[in-house]
Design a protein around this motif. Structure first.
Motif, PDB file in Angstrom:
ATOM      1  N   SER A 216       0.811  -1.218   0.000  1.00 40.39           N
ATOM      2  CA  SER A 216       0.000   0.000   0.000  1.00 40.39           C
ATOM      3  C   SER A 216       0.844   1.268   0.000  1.00 40.39           C
ATOM      4  O   SER A 216       1.940   1.310   0.545  1.00 40.39           O
ATOM      5  CB  SER A 216      -0.937   0.000   1.205  1.00 40.39           C
ATOM      6  OG  SER A 216      -1.870  -1.044   1.110  1.00 40.39           O
ATOM      7  N   ASN A 217       0.285   2.309  -0.583  1.00 37.99           N
ATOM      8  CA  ASN A 217       0.977   3.578  -0.777  1.00 37.99           C
ATOM      9  C   ASN A 217       0.595   4.586   0.307  1.00 37.99           C
ATOM     10  O   ASN A 217      -0.568   4.980   0.414  1.00 37.99           O
ATOM     11  CB  ASN A 217       0.607   4.137  -2.155  1.00 37.99           C
ATOM     12  CG  ASN A 217       1.218   5.499  -2.426  1.00 37.99           C
ATOM     13  OD1 ASN A 217       2.148   5.919  -1.749  1.00 37.99           O
ATOM     14  ND2 ASN A 217       0.693   6.187  -3.428  1.00 37.99           N
ATOM     15  N   PRO A 218       1.548   5.045   1.117  1.00 39.70           N
ATOM     16  CA  PRO A 218       1.239   6.040   2.153  1.00 39.70           C
ATOM     17  C   PRO A 218       0.886   7.406   1.592  1.00 39.70           C
ATOM     18  O   PRO A 218       0.458   8.292   2.337  1.00 39.70           O
ATOM     19  CB  PRO A 218       2.519   6.093   2.992  1.00 39.70           C
ATOM     20  CG  PRO A 218       3.598   5.629   2.068  1.00 39.70           C
ATOM     21  CD  PRO A 218       2.955   4.604   1.178  1.00 39.70           C
ATOM     22  N   GLY A 219       1.031   7.583   0.286  1.00 40.72           N
ATOM     23  CA  GLY A 219       0.619   8.842  -0.320  1.00 40.72           C
ATOM     24  C   GLY A 219      -0.882   8.933  -0.524  1.00 40.72           C
ATOM     25  O   GLY A 219      -1.406  10.009  -0.820  1.00 40.72           O
ATOM     26  N   MET A 220      -1.582   7.813  -0.363  1.00 36.28           N
ATOM     27  CA  MET A 220      -3.024   7.789  -0.598  1.00 36.28           C
ATOM     28  C   MET A 220      -3.817   7.418   0.649  1.00 36.28           C
ATOM     29  O   MET A 220      -4.864   7.984   0.915  1.00 36.28           O
ATOM     30  CB  MET A 220      -3.352   6.767  -1.700  1.00 36.28           C
ATOM     31  CG  MET A 220      -2.702   7.077  -3.034  1.00 36.28           C
ATOM     32  SD  MET A 220      -3.417   8.549  -3.787  1.00 36.28           S
ATOM     33  CE  MET A 220      -4.443   7.808  -5.039  1.00 36.28           C
ATOM     34  N   ASN A 221      -3.330   6.449   1.412  1.00 43.96           N
ATOM     35  CA  ASN A 221      -4.051   5.958   2.586  1.00 43.96           C
ATOM     36  C   ASN A 221      -3.846   6.899   3.766  1.00 43.96           C
ATOM     37  O   ASN A 221      -2.722   7.122   4.205  1.00 43.96           O
ATOM     38  CB  ASN A 221      -3.572   4.555   2.937  1.00 43.96           C
ATOM     39  CG  ASN A 221      -3.942   3.540   1.870  1.00 43.96           C
ATOM     40  OD1 ASN A 221      -5.016   2.954   1.899  1.00 43.96           O
ATOM     41  ND2 ASN A 221      -3.057   3.340   0.910  1.00 43.96           N
ATOM     42  N   SER A 222      -4.935   7.405   4.318  1.00 40.06           N
ATOM     43  CA  SER A 222      -4.857   8.483   5.300  1.00 40.06           C
ATOM     44  C   SER A 222      -4.069   8.120   6.549  1.00 40.06           C
ATOM     45  O   SER A 222      -3.331   8.951   7.085  1.00 40.06           O
ATOM     46  CB  SER A 222      -6.267   8.915   5.704  1.00 40.06           C
ATOM     47  OG  SER A 222      -6.939   7.872   6.392  1.00 40.06           O
ATOM     48  N   ASP A 223      -4.221   6.882   7.029  1.00 45.11           N
ATOM     49  CA  ASP A 223      -3.559   6.525   8.276  1.00 45.11           C
ATOM     50  C   ASP A 223      -2.058   6.324   8.088  1.00 45.11           C
ATOM     51  O   ASP A 223      -1.252   6.868   8.852  1.00 45.11           O
ATOM     52  CB  ASP A 223      -4.212   5.301   8.909  1.00 45.11           C
ATOM     53  CG  ASP A 223      -4.393   4.138   7.940  1.00 45.11           C
ATOM     54  OD1 ASP A 223      -4.100   4.283   6.741  1.00 45.11           O
ATOM     55  OD2 ASP A 223      -4.840   3.064   8.396  1.00 45.11           O
ATOM     56  N   ILE A 224      -1.671   5.563   7.051  1.00 44.66           N
ATOM     57  CA  ILE A 224      -0.231   5.361   6.869  1.00 44.66           C
ATOM     58  C   ILE A 224       0.450   6.643   6.383  1.00 44.66           C
ATOM     59  O   ILE A 224       1.644   6.852   6.624  1.00 44.66           O
ATOM     60  CB  ILE A 224       0.088   4.146   5.976  1.00 44.66           C
ATOM     61  CG1 ILE A 224      -0.649   4.189   4.641  1.00 44.66           C
ATOM     62  CG2 ILE A 224      -0.216   2.862   6.718  1.00 44.66           C
ATOM     63  CD1 ILE A 224      -0.279   3.044   3.700  1.00 44.66           C
ATOM     64  N   MET A 225      -0.310   7.518   5.734  1.00 48.11           N
ATOM     65  CA  MET A 225       0.216   8.842   5.408  1.00 48.11           C
ATOM     66  C   MET A 225       0.563   9.590   6.695  1.00 48.11           C
ATOM     67  O   MET A 225       1.630  10.221   6.807  1.00 48.11           O
ATOM     68  CB  MET A 225      -0.825   9.644   4.618  1.00 48.11           C
ATOM     69  CG  MET A 225      -0.421  11.081   4.346  1.00 48.11           C
ATOM     70  SD  MET A 225      -1.764  12.039   3.572  1.00 48.11           S
ATOM     71  CE  MET A 225      -1.783  11.320   1.949  1.00 48.11           C
ATOM     72  N   TYR A 226      -0.332   9.491   7.678  1.00 43.63           N
ATOM     73  CA  TYR A 226      -0.119  10.157   8.965  1.00 43.63           C
ATOM     74  C   TYR A 226       1.048   9.522   9.714  1.00 43.63           C
ATOM     75  O   TYR A 226       1.876  10.223  10.301  1.00 43.63           O
ATOM     76  CB  TYR A 226      -1.410  10.082   9.784  1.00 43.63           C
ATOM     77  CG  TYR A 226      -1.371  10.842  11.081  1.00 43.63           C
ATOM     78  CD1 TYR A 226      -1.013  12.187  11.119  1.00 43.63           C
ATOM     79  CD2 TYR A 226      -1.723  10.219  12.284  1.00 43.63           C
ATOM     80  CE1 TYR A 226      -0.995  12.888  12.325  1.00 43.63           C
ATOM     81  CE2 TYR A 226      -1.719  10.913  13.474  1.00 43.63           C
ATOM     82  CZ  TYR A 226      -1.348  12.253  13.489  1.00 43.63           C
ATOM     83  OH  TYR A 226      -1.331  12.945  14.674  1.00 43.63           O
ATOM     84  N   PHE A 227       1.125   8.184   9.704  1.00 45.13           N
ATOM     85  CA  PHE A 227       2.248   7.513  10.362  1.00 45.13           C
ATOM     86  C   PHE A 227       3.570   8.016   9.789  1.00 45.13           C
ATOM     87  O   PHE A 227       4.523   8.273  10.531  1.00 45.13           O
ATOM     88  CB  PHE A 227       2.179   5.993  10.168  1.00 45.13           C
ATOM     89  CG  PHE A 227       0.914   5.337  10.661  1.00 45.13           C
ATOM     90  CD1 PHE A 227       0.081   5.966  11.575  1.00 45.13           C
ATOM     91  CD2 PHE A 227       0.563   4.069  10.207  1.00 45.13           C
ATOM     92  CE1 PHE A 227      -1.083   5.360  12.019  1.00 45.13           C
ATOM     93  CE2 PHE A 227      -0.595   3.451  10.654  1.00 45.13           C
ATOM     94  CZ  PHE A 227      -1.426   4.093  11.550  1.00 45.13           C
ATOM     95  N   LYS A 228       3.609   8.143   8.473  1.00 46.01           N
ATOM     96  CA  LYS A 228       4.846   8.580   7.810  1.00 46.01           C
ATOM     97  C   LYS A 228       5.168  10.024   8.180  1.00 46.01           C
ATOM     98  O   LYS A 228       6.321  10.371   8.425  1.00 46.01           O
ATOM     99  CB  LYS A 228       4.725   8.427   6.293  1.00 46.01           C
ATOM    100  CG  LYS A 228       6.054   8.539   5.549  1.00 46.01           C
ATOM    101  CD  LYS A 228       5.900   8.132   4.092  1.00 46.01           C
ATOM    102  CE  LYS A 228       7.242   8.183   3.367  1.00 46.01           C
ATOM    103  NZ  LYS A 228       8.183   7.151   3.873  1.00 46.01           N
ATOM    104  N   GLU A 229       4.147  10.865   8.254  1.00 49.64           N
ATOM    105  CA  GLU A 229       4.350  12.261   8.664  1.00 49.64           C
ATOM    106  C   GLU A 229       4.918  12.342  10.078  1.00 49.64           C
ATOM    107  O   GLU A 229       5.732  13.215  10.378  1.00 49.64           O
ATOM    108  CB  GLU A 229       3.032  13.036   8.593  1.00 49.64           C
ATOM    109  CG  GLU A 229       2.580  13.410   7.200  1.00 49.64           C
ATOM    110  CD  GLU A 229       1.374  14.322   7.218  1.00 49.64           C
ATOM    111  OE1 GLU A 229       0.866  14.629   8.324  1.00 49.64           O
ATOM    112  OE2 GLU A 229       0.926  14.742   6.134  1.00 49.64           O
TER     113      GLU A 229
END
Length: 336
Positions: free
Chosen positions: A227-240
């Motif tokens: 999955s791409n963290p650029g699209m999925n809201s939760d893993i995007m937040y984890f990465k941030e």
């Protein structure tokens, strides 16, 4: 998100990524998105920029089950009279997407992708329908083939659920819940927000200090999805926050994930796997017969964390997720 693993396969019952381009707006910052939560007429401007309005605050709400779970966490309860989407598992227990919502207290209009009982919906005489949007202006789990019958029956509210960080979407649900009469100053809500903020800090610190690589993934019989963290809201937040979430380099057309054959499941070296834990996807017990799964370093080390790829957009629903991942990173070891 057929149940081939298009977005419909990954984000809905086995994931749900076969839809159109995503919306990135999260509501206007320069206009109020709702009327005050007192008496009188009610309105709310959703993430399509459309205003839902009723003569008084809605008392009969029909909602996607994930939206019901989020609103319930903020204090919207008795008003929810109907739900649709994965509500109960085959054995009658609440689906993971139901969260703490009491599923037996609402009419279930549909439990799987493509299922929505229009007659039952009309009989409820709903004041408003609320759901997420993973695709531009597309109301999640409202079937294309019957939406022209469903949409005219009541105002609709769509909340953007992708390409925006988790915390921002939670704020939108708080705004919506407040407009529906929830007390956002209640201890249940403020305590959950405090916990969420504390666990977010803890997760960021764990991600930065351990340097462990995390792969968010989903498993199907024929394919393994990165999955791409650029699209999925939760893993995007984890990465941030500072977690080293792997970004796949050959994304499918819609950008949500990279589809890998099981022979290539080890393409990305990960120390920890965030494995989609929805009832529609394969779990570790289902994957023991796949040699490449068994050979993944994170699998051999037992460093697998359950992940609901359709997050519960509330502080209460997400704090535990952040804490679980923070604890997993703290106790995990470098294996990639």
């Amino acid at each position: 998100m057929t149940h081939t693993f298009s977005r419909r396969g990954l984000l809905s019952a086995a994931g749900a990524l076969g839809l159109a381009a995503l919306t990135s707006a999260c509501g206007s910052d320069d206009q109020p998105s709702s009327t005050p939560s007192g008496g009188g007429a009610w309105s709310f401007t959703d993430d399509r920029g459309q205003q839902a309005a009723t003569p008084s605050r809605p008392q009969k709400i029909v909602t996607f089950i994930g939206s019901a779970a989020a609103l319930y966490d903020f204090g919207v309860s008795d008003q929810i009279v109907g739900v649709f989407g994965p509500t109960k598992t085959a054995d009658g227990k609440p689906d993971v997407q139901a969260g703490d919502f009491p599923v037996d207290k609402a009419e279930i209009l549909g439990n799987v992708w493509g299922e929505f009982n229009v007659e039952k919906y009309a009989a409820l005489r709903p004041d408003v329908l609320i759901t997420n949007m993973y695709s531009k202006d597309a109301l999640w789990y409202v079937p294309d083939e019957s939406k022209d019958k469903i949409v005219p029956l009541a105002p609709t509210v769509g909340i953007n659920a992708a390409r925006t960080p988790l915390n921002k979407i939670i704020e939108r649900y708080a705004d919506l819940a407040g407009s529906l009469g929830a007390d956002l100053t209640a201890a249940k809500v403020t305590d959950a927000k405090t916990r969420f903020e504390a666990t977010a800090k803890k997760l960021g610190e764990a991600g930065k200090s351990t340097g462990l690589k995390v792969l968010a993934c989903s498993a199907a019989a024929d394919l393994f999805y990165a999955s791409n963290p650029g699209m999925n809201s939760d893993i995007m937040y984890f990465k941030e926050l500072g977690v080293d979430v792997i970004v796949p380099d050959k994304l499918d057309d819609l950008g949500y994930f990279e589809s890998l054959s099981w022979e290539n499941a080890g393409k990305y070296a990960a120390d920890v796997l965030l494995l989609d834990n929805r009832s529609s996807t394969l779990q570790p017990k289902d994957l023991t017969g796949k040699p490449t799964w068994n050979q993944l370093p994170a699998v051999k080390a037992g460093q697998i964390v359950g992940w609901n790829s359709e997050p519960r957009f509330s502080y209460a629903g997400s704090a535990g997720v952040l804490e679980q991942l923070a604890n997993a990173l703290t106790s995990a070891k470098k294996v990639s």
